[in-house]
Design a protein around this motif. Sequence first.
Motif: not given
Length: 167
Positions: A25-39
């Motif tokens: 769950a933490f891995g999915v959260f970190v990936a979502a935050v990274c994608i959001g920052l890139l966008v």
Amino acid sequence: MAFYDRIPQRAKPQKLSPGEVILPAFGVFVAAVCIGLLVFAARYQLRYRRFVNEFAAAVQTSNKLSLRLTWQGEELPVTREQASRLCRLITSAGAGKVQRSTPEGDGCRLDFGDGSSLTLWAVDIAEETAAKPTGTFIRYVGADGAVYQYDTDGLQFHEAAEILALP
């Protein structure tokens, strides 16, 4: 008994430990935050590039009759060469911090004749990360009404004033 030994029995469900649930769950959260920052970063950069392209196109299509410079309530003469030098100065200063509101008072307004305009103000930069305490607030309104405004310490107002020969 040998007969029943050959039939596979259902495995008992294993209980998941908290670490086996929290880590994915933490891995999915970190990936979502990274994608959001890139966008977000890509959107910011694309808006700046659109502003630079529209601004350069407005300068290129303007002529001596369509260019109007207003400074402190009076119209001053401005040439296309001055507008081109100002365009190069602004684009070389790079993107600044996007702002929601404009400074008080009248700025130096350059109308391009196609409905687009550029307004500059001398402002104090209150950011701790700013290299210089003063800078320029830039507001560009495109011919389609799109607004792009930001402040930057990469461009000092007096540099723009020299190019436009402001009194």
